[in-house]
Scaffold this motif. Structure first.
Motif, PDB file in Angstrom:
ATOM      1  N   GLN A 216       0.837  -1.200   0.000  1.00 52.37           N
ATOM      2  CA  GLN A 216       0.000   0.000   0.000  1.00 52.37           C
ATOM      3  C   GLN A 216       0.875   1.255   0.000  1.00 52.37           C
ATOM      4  OE1 GLN A 216      -3.794  -0.624   2.506  1.00 52.37           O
ATOM      5  NE2 GLN A 216      -2.336  -2.018   3.472  1.00 52.37           N
ATOM      6  N   VAL A 217       0.424   2.257  -0.714  1.00 53.20           N
ATOM      7  CA  VAL A 217       1.149   3.519  -0.837  1.00 53.20           C
ATOM      8  C   VAL A 217       0.166   4.670  -0.741  1.00 53.20           C
ATOM      9  CG1 VAL A 217       2.264   5.019  -2.561  1.00 53.20           C
ATOM     10  CG2 VAL A 217       3.158   2.720  -2.151  1.00 53.20           C
ATOM     11  N   ILE A 218       0.587   5.739  -0.103  1.00 50.95           N
ATOM     12  CA  ILE A 218      -0.131   7.008  -0.160  1.00 50.95           C
ATOM     13  C   ILE A 218       0.757   7.994  -0.910  1.00 50.95           C
ATOM     14  CG2 ILE A 218      -1.158   8.920   1.119  1.00 50.95           C
ATOM     15  CD1 ILE A 218      -1.739   7.032   3.397  1.00 50.95           C
ATOM     16  N   SER A 219       0.238   8.531  -1.997  1.00 54.15           N
ATOM     17  CA  SER A 219       0.960   9.539  -2.780  1.00 54.15           C
ATOM     18  C   SER A 219       0.216  10.862  -2.695  1.00 54.15           C
ATOM     19  CB  SER A 219       1.093   9.101  -4.240  1.00 54.15           C
ATOM     20  OG  SER A 219      -0.182   8.981  -4.854  1.00 54.15           O
ATOM     21  N   GLN A 220       0.945  11.952  -2.894  1.00 57.42           N
ATOM     22  CA  GLN A 220       0.327  13.277  -2.909  1.00 57.42           C
ATOM     23  C   GLN A 220       0.838  14.070  -4.109  1.00 57.42           C
ATOM     24  OE1 GLN A 220      -0.306  15.611   0.613  1.00 57.42           O
ATOM     25  NE2 GLN A 220       0.280  13.940   1.982  1.00 57.42           N
ATOM     26  N   GLY A 221      -0.054  14.890  -4.664  1.00 57.47           N
ATOM     27  CA  GLY A 221       0.304  15.708  -5.811  1.00 57.47           C
ATOM     28  C   GLY A 221      -0.268  15.121  -7.080  1.00 57.47           C
ATOM     29  N   ALA A 222       0.562  15.030  -8.115  1.00 64.05           N
ATOM     30  CA  ALA A 222       0.105  14.467  -9.389  1.00 64.05           C
ATOM     31  C   ALA A 222      -0.182  12.979  -9.223  1.00 64.05           C
ATOM     32  CB  ALA A 222       1.163  14.684 -10.462  1.00 64.05           C
ATOM     33  N   PRO A 223      -1.217  12.434  -9.878  1.00 66.63           N
ATOM     34  CA  PRO A 223      -1.505  10.996  -9.792  1.00 66.63           C
ATOM     35  C   PRO A 223      -0.361  10.182 -10.394  1.00 66.63           C
ATOM     36  CG  PRO A 223      -3.411  12.196 -10.631  1.00 66.63           C
ATOM     37  CD  PRO A 223      -2.253  13.162 -10.643  1.00 66.63           C
ATOM     38  N   ILE A 224       0.023   9.111  -9.733  1.00 70.49           N
ATOM     39  CA  ILE A 224       1.094   8.254 -10.228  1.00 70.49           C
ATOM     40  C   ILE A 224       0.528   7.205 -11.181  1.00 70.49           C
ATOM     41  CG2 ILE A 224       2.349   8.589  -8.079  1.00 70.49           C
ATOM     42  CD1 ILE A 224       1.652   5.653  -7.368  1.00 70.49           C
ATOM     43  N   ASP A 225       1.413   6.521 -11.902  1.00 70.15           N
ATOM     44  CA  ASP A 225       1.016   5.420 -12.776  1.00 70.15           C
ATOM     45  C   ASP A 225       1.040   4.133 -11.953  1.00 70.15           C
ATOM     46  OD1 ASP A 225       0.679   3.428 -14.647  1.00 70.15           O
ATOM     47  OD2 ASP A 225       2.014   4.326 -16.130  1.00 70.15           O
ATOM     48  N   ALA A 226      -0.133   3.647 -11.570  1.00 67.85           N
ATOM     49  CA  ALA A 226      -0.229   2.492 -10.674  1.00 67.85           C
ATOM     50  C   ALA A 226       0.194   1.187 -11.336  1.00 67.85           C
ATOM     51  CB  ALA A 226      -1.658   2.356 -10.144  1.00 67.85           C
ATOM     52  N   THR A 227       0.338   1.173 -12.658  1.00 66.76           N
ATOM     53  CA  THR A 227       0.768  -0.051 -13.338  1.00 66.76           C
ATOM     54  C   THR A 227       2.283  -0.228 -13.289  1.00 66.76           C
ATOM     55  OG1 THR A 227       1.017   0.982 -15.533  1.00 66.76           O
ATOM     56  CG2 THR A 227      -1.179   0.178 -14.926  1.00 66.76           C
TER      57      THR A 227
ATOM     58  N   GLY B 157      -5.589  21.244  -1.588  1.00 69.47           N
ATOM     59  CA  GLY B 157      -5.568  22.677  -1.848  1.00 69.47           C
ATOM     60  C   GLY B 157      -4.175  23.116  -2.233  1.00 69.47           C
ATOM     61  N   GLY B 158      -3.883  24.408  -2.096  1.00 65.56           N
ATOM     62  CA  GLY B 158      -2.544  24.894  -2.375  1.00 65.56           C
ATOM     63  C   GLY B 158      -2.163  24.715  -3.830  1.00 65.56           C
ATOM     64  N   PHE B 159      -1.130  23.875  -4.072  1.00 61.11           N
ATOM     65  CA  PHE B 159      -0.649  23.643  -5.429  1.00 61.11           C
ATOM     66  C   PHE B 159      -1.520  22.655  -6.196  1.00 61.11           C
ATOM     67  CE2 PHE B 159       3.162  25.027  -3.102  1.00 61.11           C
ATOM     68  CZ  PHE B 159       3.552  26.087  -3.900  1.00 61.11           C
ATOM     69  N   GLY B 160      -2.532  22.118  -5.565  1.00 62.77           N
ATOM     70  CA  GLY B 160      -3.450  21.207  -6.243  1.00 62.77           C
ATOM     71  C   GLY B 160      -2.974  19.771  -6.197  1.00 62.77           C
ATOM     72  N   GLY B 161      -3.585  18.948  -7.029  1.00 56.18           N
ATOM     73  CA  GLY B 161      -3.271  17.521  -7.025  1.00 56.18           C
ATOM     74  C   GLY B 161      -4.180  16.760  -6.080  1.00 56.18           C
ATOM     75  N   PHE B 162      -3.789  15.548  -5.769  1.00 56.73           N
ATOM     76  CA  PHE B 162      -4.630  14.666  -4.968  1.00 56.73           C
ATOM     77  C   PHE B 162      -3.796  13.901  -3.944  1.00 56.73           C
ATOM     78  CE2 PHE B 162      -6.506  15.124  -9.147  1.00 56.73           C
ATOM     79  CZ  PHE B 162      -7.838  15.402  -8.867  1.00 56.73           C
ATOM     80  N   LYS B 163      -4.442  13.550  -2.865  1.00 56.24           N
ATOM     81  CA  LYS B 163      -3.908  12.551  -1.941  1.00 56.24           C
ATOM     82  C   LYS B 163      -4.604  11.245  -2.301  1.00 56.24           C
ATOM     83  CE  LYS B 163      -3.467  11.263   2.924  1.00 56.24           C
ATOM     84  NZ  LYS B 163      -3.706  11.680   4.341  1.00 56.24           N
ATOM     85  N   ILE B 164      -3.820  10.246  -2.746  1.00 55.33           N
ATOM     86  CA  ILE B 164      -4.389   8.990  -3.239  1.00 55.33           C
ATOM     87  C   ILE B 164      -3.810   7.824  -2.454  1.00 55.33           C
ATOM     88  CG2 ILE B 164      -4.757   7.522  -5.256  1.00 55.33           C
ATOM     89  CD1 ILE B 164      -4.273   9.951  -7.021  1.00 55.33           C
TER      90      ILE B 164
END
Length: 249
Positions: free
Chosen positions: A125-136, A162-169
């Motif tokens: 499991q990973v939590i990334s923030q910002g631009a969406p990563i390539d999960a493949t 918020g801020g610079f945008g993107g997502f926490k995924i």
């Protein structure tokens, strides 16, 4: 410390691997594996399991020992940016590994039990923030995990930032390695600039697999049983499971 568990999960665990089906009834969080997660080295040894979880990193190049949980009697796991020399990554104030202009390449090494007659099942499991990563783009010892038995991928949650945008995924992968190694190496391609590594959790479970000699013995017994059954003569009816004789005609 156990991870947050605000997610109702339903797990399918077939012999060839594990699948993960998740139904969110509340904000998603990292989930527990379908096997008992160890709470001590003694339990890990008894069940042939490991659990390691990072929430904050102290170096982009490592070593970074797990800071949330480290239950692995075989050694210390490590997580870092394998591309730190070219990605321009640095540590954020919250302990994330991040590069605004480069692509980081997270790498995790996990010691195994090195049992020759076992396969190893993974929940990563990973939590990334910002631009969406390539999960493949995830490899185990150089092999794409998408090609391994029991492969599944689930996006547990996606929250706009918020801020610079993107997502926490929050991401979850399951798959099965055909062996139990001295050590396993996980590599992410990531595939996106301005995407930070927030957390990683890795659960493993080494499971004994039947030896080829066992399957040969089973096949031999089945073959013997089939050979002992007398085939019926064509054109005769075998009613009620009774053997046919000339008087039946």
């Amino acid at each position: 410390m156990m991870p947050r568990n605000n997610l109702l999960s339903i797990v399918i665990y077939p012999a060839v691997g594990i699948g993960l089906m998740l139904c969110a009834v509340a904000p998603a969080a990292l989930v527990v594996p379908p096997w008992p997660r160890p709470s001590s080295d003694a339990q890990a040894i008894a069940d042939r399991t490991t659990y390691q979880h990072w929430n904050s990193f102290t170096s982009t190049t490592g070593p970074n020992a797990p800071d949330v949980a480290e239950i692995n009697p075989n050694g210390t796991a490590n997580a870092f940016d394998a591309a730190a020399s070219v990605s321009g990554s640095f540590l954020t104030s919250g302990g994330n590994i991040y590069s605004p202009t480069g692509v980081i390449k997270p790498r995790v090494t996990v010691p195994g039990y090195a049992l020759s007659d076992h396969e190893t099942r993974f929940l990563v499991q990973v939590i990334s923030q910002g631009a969406p990563i390539d999960a493949t783009e995830l490899w185990l010892d150089g092999v794409p995990v998408i090609s391994l038995p029991g492969y599944s991928y689930t996006e547990l949650s996606r929250t706009a930032l918020g801020g610079f945008g993107g997502f926490k995924i929050e991401h979850a992968w399951t798959f099965t390695a055909s062996h139990d190694g001295v050590s396993f190496q996980l590599d992410w391609g990531w595939g996106a600039e301005s995407a930070s590594l927030d957390q990683i959790a890795v659960d493993t479970h080494a499971v004994r697999v039947p030896e080829p000699s066992m399957w040969a013995a089973v096949a031999g017994v089945v073959g013997l049983l089939l050979a002992r059954r007398s085939p019926m003569t064509p054109g005769r009816s075998n009613q009620g499971g009774q053997p046919c004789s000339d008087s039946d005609q």
